[in-house]
Each structure stands twice: as C-alpha cells, then as structure tokens.
Scaffold this motif. Structure first.
Motif, PDB file in Angstrom:
ATOM      1  N   ILE A 200     -18.207 -28.801   2.231  1.00  0.00           N
ATOM      2  CA  ILE A 200     -17.722 -29.619   1.345  1.00  0.00           C
ATOM      3  C   ILE A 200     -18.834 -30.297   0.395  1.00  0.00           C
ATOM      4  O   ILE A 200     -19.481 -31.211   1.107  1.00  0.00           O
ATOM      5  CB  ILE A 200     -16.792 -30.499   1.752  1.00  0.00           C
ATOM      6  CG1 ILE A 200     -15.593 -29.860   2.508  1.00  0.00           C
ATOM      7  CG2 ILE A 200     -16.300 -31.939   1.191  1.00  0.00           C
ATOM      8  CD1 ILE A 200     -14.566 -30.778   3.520  1.00  0.00           C
ATOM      9  N   VAL A 201     -18.790 -30.217  -0.942  1.00  0.00           N
ATOM     10  CA  VAL A 201     -19.811 -30.909  -1.735  1.00  0.00           C
ATOM     11  C   VAL A 201     -19.271 -31.959  -2.552  1.00  0.00           C
ATOM     12  O   VAL A 201     -19.984 -32.473  -3.306  1.00  0.00           O
ATOM     13  CB  VAL A 201     -20.544 -29.607  -2.455  1.00  0.00           C
ATOM     14  CG1 VAL A 201     -21.244 -28.886  -1.513  1.00  0.00           C
ATOM     15  CG2 VAL A 201     -19.447 -29.036  -3.295  1.00  0.00           C
ATOM     16  N   ASP A 202     -18.008 -32.278  -2.588  1.00  0.00           N
ATOM     17  CA  ASP A 202     -17.517 -33.281  -3.256  1.00  0.00           C
ATOM     18  C   ASP A 202     -16.144 -33.845  -2.884  1.00  0.00           C
ATOM     19  O   ASP A 202     -15.303 -32.918  -2.592  1.00  0.00           O
ATOM     20  CB  ASP A 202     -17.309 -32.698  -5.057  1.00  0.00           C
ATOM     21  CG  ASP A 202     -17.082 -33.892  -5.899  1.00  0.00           C
ATOM     22  OD1 ASP A 202     -17.182 -35.158  -5.504  1.00  0.00           O
ATOM     23  OD2 ASP A 202     -16.481 -33.641  -6.990  1.00  0.00           O
ATOM     24  N   ILE A 203     -15.998 -35.074  -2.682  1.00  0.00           N
ATOM     25  CA  ILE A 203     -14.474 -35.569  -2.519  1.00  0.00           C
ATOM     26  C   ILE A 203     -14.363 -36.331  -3.874  1.00  0.00           C
ATOM     27  O   ILE A 203     -15.101 -37.129  -4.197  1.00  0.00           O
ATOM     28  CB  ILE A 203     -14.592 -36.813  -1.419  1.00  0.00           C
ATOM     29  CG1 ILE A 203     -15.078 -36.146  -0.120  1.00  0.00           C
ATOM     30  CG2 ILE A 203     -13.343 -37.055  -1.098  1.00  0.00           C
ATOM     31  CD1 ILE A 203     -14.098 -35.011   0.427  1.00  0.00           C
ATOM     32  N   GLN A 204     -13.117 -35.840  -4.588  1.00  0.00           N
ATOM     33  CA  GLN A 204     -12.778 -35.879  -5.778  1.00  0.00           C
ATOM     34  C   GLN A 204     -12.026 -37.345  -6.022  1.00  0.00           C
ATOM     35  O   GLN A 204     -11.435 -37.730  -5.221  1.00  0.00           O
ATOM     36  CB  GLN A 204     -12.265 -34.979  -6.465  1.00  0.00           C
ATOM     37  CG  GLN A 204     -13.152 -33.509  -6.554  1.00  0.00           C
ATOM     38  CD  GLN A 204     -12.508 -32.497  -7.521  1.00  0.00           C
ATOM     39  OE1 GLN A 204     -11.740 -31.825  -7.150  1.00  0.00           O
ATOM     40  NE2 GLN A 204     -13.115 -32.242  -8.649  1.00  0.00           N
ATOM     41  N   GLU A 205     -12.070 -37.596  -7.308  1.00  0.00           N
ATOM     42  CA  GLU A 205     -11.223 -38.915  -7.650  1.00  0.00           C
ATOM     43  C   GLU A 205      -9.752 -38.624  -7.191  1.00  0.00           C
ATOM     44  O   GLU A 205      -9.196 -37.599  -7.588  1.00  0.00           O
ATOM     45  CB  GLU A 205     -11.323 -39.241  -8.920  1.00  0.00           C
ATOM     46  CG  GLU A 205     -10.574 -40.614  -9.590  1.00  0.00           C
ATOM     47  CD  GLU A 205     -10.985 -40.866 -10.879  1.00  0.00           C
ATOM     48  OE1 GLU A 205     -10.078 -41.920 -11.159  1.00  0.00           O
ATOM     49  OE2 GLU A 205     -11.731 -40.196 -11.552  1.00  0.00           O
ATOM     50  N   GLY A 206      -9.053 -39.733  -6.818  1.00  0.00           N
ATOM     51  CA  GLY A 206      -7.700 -39.174  -6.319  1.00  0.00           C
ATOM     52  C   GLY A 206      -7.576 -38.922  -4.711  1.00  0.00           C
ATOM     53  O   GLY A 206      -6.549 -38.447  -4.412  1.00  0.00           O
ATOM     54  N   GLU A 288     -14.774 -43.499   3.596  1.00  0.00           N
ATOM     55  CA  GLU A 288     -14.651 -43.135   5.128  1.00  0.00           C
ATOM     56  C   GLU A 288     -14.581 -41.409   4.941  1.00  0.00           C
ATOM     57  O   GLU A 288     -15.112 -40.945   5.871  1.00  0.00           O
ATOM     58  CB  GLU A 288     -13.392 -43.809   6.052  1.00  0.00           C
ATOM     59  CG  GLU A 288     -13.538 -43.255   7.250  1.00  0.00           C
ATOM     60  CD  GLU A 288     -14.822 -43.346   8.199  1.00  0.00           C
ATOM     61  OE1 GLU A 288     -15.110 -42.604   8.971  1.00  0.00           O
ATOM     62  OE2 GLU A 288     -15.747 -44.442   7.620  1.00  0.00           O
ATOM     63  N   ILE A 289     -13.679 -41.023   4.321  1.00  0.00           N
ATOM     64  CA  ILE A 289     -13.515 -39.568   4.082  1.00  0.00           C
ATOM     65  C   ILE A 289     -14.738 -38.976   3.965  1.00  0.00           C
ATOM     66  O   ILE A 289     -15.255 -37.975   4.324  1.00  0.00           O
ATOM     67  CB  ILE A 289     -12.232 -39.204   3.354  1.00  0.00           C
ATOM     68  CG1 ILE A 289     -10.996 -39.747   3.982  1.00  0.00           C
ATOM     69  CG2 ILE A 289     -12.265 -37.680   3.095  1.00  0.00           C
ATOM     70  CD1 ILE A 289      -9.639 -39.436   2.921  1.00  0.00           C
ATOM     71  N   SER A 290     -15.444 -39.465   2.743  1.00  0.00           N
ATOM     72  CA  SER A 290     -16.633 -38.842   2.264  1.00  0.00           C
ATOM     73  C   SER A 290     -17.771 -38.845   3.242  1.00  0.00           C
ATOM     74  O   SER A 290     -18.385 -37.797   3.448  1.00  0.00           O
ATOM     75  CB  SER A 290     -17.218 -39.722   0.839  1.00  0.00           C
ATOM     76  OG  SER A 290     -16.328 -39.464  -0.193  1.00  0.00           O
TER      77      SER A 290
END
Length: 515
Positions: A200-206, A288-290
């Motif tokens: 996982i390389v990005d947690i996106q906006e939203g 926190e998810i990131s």
C-alpha cells in the motif's frame, strides 16, 4: 535495420524474411519484392501503436500476401502460420481460461463475455473480459478480422484464438483465423473473485471517517456538508479506505468498506467517531489508517466493480507482489509505479529524461538497468535527520536501503513528510514513497527522493522489502543483459554495460538477509 530495433523484433523480422525468401525460392516466379529494412520499419510502426508483436507480424504478413494476390491455399506452411491461417489441430479441443500460461498458442475456448470496455484504438473492434468456470481473461477482437459482434452476458464458442502475453499478463486475440459462434453450452463464469498482492503506497483523500447523504437511500459522499443531488444535509457517518496497492510494475485502486476497514485496521465506525470527537477533526482517523497500512504488503481478495477493486478480505503477507491477473485491469491506474530499488541503483541513476515533449510529461530518472524511475518505494534504516534549510525548514533524512544510503529531502511542499523527519527517532526503520529528483552539487550530479510519505515500519516490513527488491533488481539486470530492458540502449550510452557492481550489491544484500 534500425539500430533501435529490439532483439525481439530483430528475431521476428528475420523469421518473416526467411519465410518470404524460402517461399520465393520454391516458385518459378518470385511473389515478393522483399526489403528487410521496410519489413523492420513496418513492424516497428505497428508496435509503436501498441499492437502486440504477434498480431503485428500477422498483420504485416497478411498484407504482403494480399498485395501479391496470393490465396491462403497458395502459401507455404511457414507463411500460413505467420499470417495466422494455421497453427491448430483439427477438431475442437476446449482449453480452460485458467490454464492459459504460454503465449503464441492456438486454443479453443467456450466462454461468456463478462464485460466489454471501450477500445483505445481503431484497430480493435472489441475488447473486454471472457469468463468460464475456471477464471477470467482479457480478449481482443481485431477490426481486421471481420468477426461477429459480441454481447456482454452471452456465451460463445471461440475456435482458433491465439494467446498473447504482455508483462506477465495473458490474453487471447481473435483474428482472421478465428471462428466465433453462439454456444449451446451453459457457462457458469467465475464470479471474478481474485487475490492480489502488493504494498500500500497511498491512502487517498476521502479515506477514513466520511459522511453520506442518506436521503432516499442516496449513498453519495457529502462535500462540505452538501450532496450533489440533495443539497445541504446532516448526513450519516461511514468508514472507508481508498488505497493504492502497488507491485512495482502496476498500481491498483482498492476500496475497503466499513467492515473491510475494521478488519484490516481494528478501527470500527464507533471507534472512528469517538476518535474524531476527541480530536475535533476527522483527519485523525485517516492519519491512523495511514500509520498502520502505508508501506506494508497485503494480500487482498475481492472483485472489480467499475474502476475499483472492492476488498472482501485482507491480510499482511510476505509473498511476492503480483497485480498480473487480467480480471483486475479496469481497476489499474495510470499512476507511475513505485519501483523497488536499492540505494546503489537509485544513486547511480543520475541521468533524467522525458518520453515526450508534452507539457506535463513525467520526468524519469534513468537507471543503469535501463529502467525509468519516477516514483520509488524504499524501506530501510533512518540513521540521521537534520534541518538543512537556510530561510525556512528543509529536512534531510539519510536512509540506508541496501549497501549505502539514499537521501530524502522534505520542505514546505511536503509538510507531512517534513513533520515525520522532524519527529523521527534514529535509528529506526522507515518506508519512503516519493519521486526521483536530481540536483547539481559542484561539478557532480546527485539524486534524492522527494517524499510523498515517510512512515515508521517494523523489521519484518523491511525484510520483506529487501527480498522483493533483490528479486526485482535481479530481473532488471537480466532484462538489461538480454537486451529486453525498456530503455536499455539509452542506459548503455549513458553508463556503459558493466553490471558487476550492482550484481555484487544484490548478492551481498541477499547474503546479509540470509544470516
């Protein structure tokens, strides 16, 4: 023949010319005025338009035979095979889609047209997914074949389709040798549930705690308290993750609903609302998810709906990353992949280039292995951080990723990464995703990572990355030495051909990892 022609195309040109010459020698009057340079140029042009090499060969040979007024029955076995007019046994022998594991094979298929996509080329009549009881596979129906129109949801009998392969992804092509007819057999197509592996390389906006409209079962996400259809709304809380999963070659848009989010993070919808109330901001949930997910490798199981991979199940894993299943193609993104590179390869990539003159064409670092580096994933030991700015904060991080360090620089335009470097403990393991950047220092060119995120990880995550990076680096070296690297000739001109230093670095890293 053009010096830029790849060895693979050179082999195909030679095969074509040999077949033409042998055919002419068997006749009283030659049929072809053969020009090897012209054959190479035509083949290169077709491939430049993203026509698969095998289909390009068939197109070129068929055109040459048509220009010579030759019927199929006139051709030699070699020319007929190259033109796609032969290559299969008599009778119908069904192949299950899950058994397709080799290119250039003539097979028979009974399958349902599961999904149709918009063709990206006028040379393609239809493109989409076929499904049978064993799995799904991409298909292409070429416009030149003049085959029946296919309908989604209908089952067909495909005789003499040919298998293709691109970057480990298999597909089937329907060409002029193919016969298609409605199938009397009922096909219980696979439901499309597949497993993919990547980091996982990005947690996106939203992502995180969101609000949905709720009016008349409307599930639209509210933007600044407004629904696009129903206007201002109080809304109802929901929890989700919009993530980018990456294997170093491709990236995928993955969507976790509330249940899948709780399963992967341990954060329930109730937990998330409590966190947001305590912090007086919903941002804390996404943060926190990131912190939990970024840089880690997961196996995700689910299915593709629209342009998202909907996650049913997730688990941390150490398996090699793999986003090669054809069924996930609609969820693949146009985002530049995060290449796995050791410091020695990254630091040697001092040349940069753009593939086009377009205003927003991406800038790439040229690796000595002939690989284009735009975005990278590096996991290693952060040994030092310091503020090297003069007028404003500009933080430098030194990350050992293999046999030497890479440098990471973050300033006001990378606030999250800058804060991470400011607060980081040293030494500690960190994952870094960012862009390759080069800069001049005196009379030499140096490179560094402009980070999108810098996040602490555990030793297991670092060890998994080392193993995968060693495998991918070795594959790049092999491709370079075999003449298959995408930018191999450019790299040879810039750096030479000696791969011994990088080979030794990989061997040393593997040896250290085994201890």
């Amino acid at each position: 023949m053009s010096s830029a022609t790849t060895p693979d195309l050179q082999d195909r040109v030679q095969t074509i010319t040999d077949a033409f010459v042998a055919f002419d020698e068997s006749r009283a009057e030659p049929a072809f005025a053969l020009d090897t340079e012209d054959v190479a140029a035509q083949l290169e042009r077709l491939c430049a338009y993203r026509v698969p090499a095998d289909e390009a060969v068939r197109t070129l040979v068929r055109k040459a035979c048509d220009d010579a007024d030759l019927e199929r029955a006139d051709l030699s076995d070699d020319l007929a095979r190259l033109a796609g007019y032969g290559g299969r046994s008599r009778g119908f022998f069904r192949t299950m889609l899950a058994d397709v594991d080799e290119a250039d094979q003539w097979i028979d298929v009974v399958a349902e047209v599961v999904e149709l996509w918009e063709p990206r080329s006028e040379k393609i009549a239809q493109v989409g997914l076929l499904g049978d009881e064993s799995g799904r596979i991409k298909f292409v129906k070429w416009a030149s074949a003049d085959l029946p129109e296919l309908e989604a949801g209908e089952a067909y009998r495909f005789e003499s389709v040919v298998t293709d392969e691109y970057q480990g992804r298999f597909s089937v092509s329907c060409n002029s040798a193919t016969a298609i007819s409605p199938s009397d057999d009922v096909v219980a197509a696979s439901d499309g549930s597949v497993a993919v592996v990547g980091s996982i390389v990005d947690i996106q906006e939203g992502s995180g705690l969101i609000k949905r409209c709720g009016a008349d079962d409307c599930t639209r996400v509210l933007r600044n308290g407004r629904c696009a259809e129903h206007g201002q709304r109080d809304g109802e809380f929901d929890l989700r993750i919009k993530a980018i999963l990456d294997d170093g070659e491709h990236s995928l848009s993955a969507l976790f609903d509330a249940a899948a989010t709780e399963a992967v993070t341990g954060i329930s919808l109730s937990d998330a609302t409590d966190m947001a109330m305590d912090a007086l901001s919903t941002d804390v949930v996404a943060e926190e998810i990131s912190a939990q997910l970024l840089g880690r490798r997961y196996r995700l199981t689910g299915s593709v709906v629209g342009t998202y991979f909907l996650v049913d199940h997730s688990e941390r894993c150490s398996d090699q990353s793999d986003l090669s299943d054809d069924a996930i193609e609609p969820a693949l993104t146009a985002r530049q992949p995060a290449r796995r590179v050791f410091a020695q390869e990254f630091n040697a990539s001092i040349q940069t280039f753009q593939e086009s003159d377009a205003e927003r064409a991406p800038l790439f670092g040229l690796s000595p292995t002939g690989t284009a580096l735009n975005r990278v994933l590096v996991i290693g030991t952060l040994t030092e951080t310091r503020d090297v700015g003069s007028d404003s904060e500009y933080w430098q991080g030194r990350v050992y990723a293999g046999s030497e360090p890479v440098f990471v620089y973050a300033g006001q335009y990378q606030p999250d990464a800058m804060e991470a470097l400011r607060q980081a403990e040293t030494p500690s393991y960190v994952a870094v995703v960012g862009k390759h950047r080069s800069y001049e220092s005196g009379d030499r060119t140096n490179v560094a990572i402009e980070p999108e995120f810098v996040i602490p990880v555990d030793e297991e995550t670092r060890d998994v990355w080392v193993e995968e990076t060693a495998a991918q680096t070795s594959a790049r070296i092999d491709a370079f030495e075999a003449g298959r690297a995408p930018f191999g000739e450019r790299a040879r001109r810039a750096y030479g051909e000696d791969m011994s230093g990088l080979v030794e670095a990989v061997e040393a890293i593997n040896g250290t990892a085994d201890e």
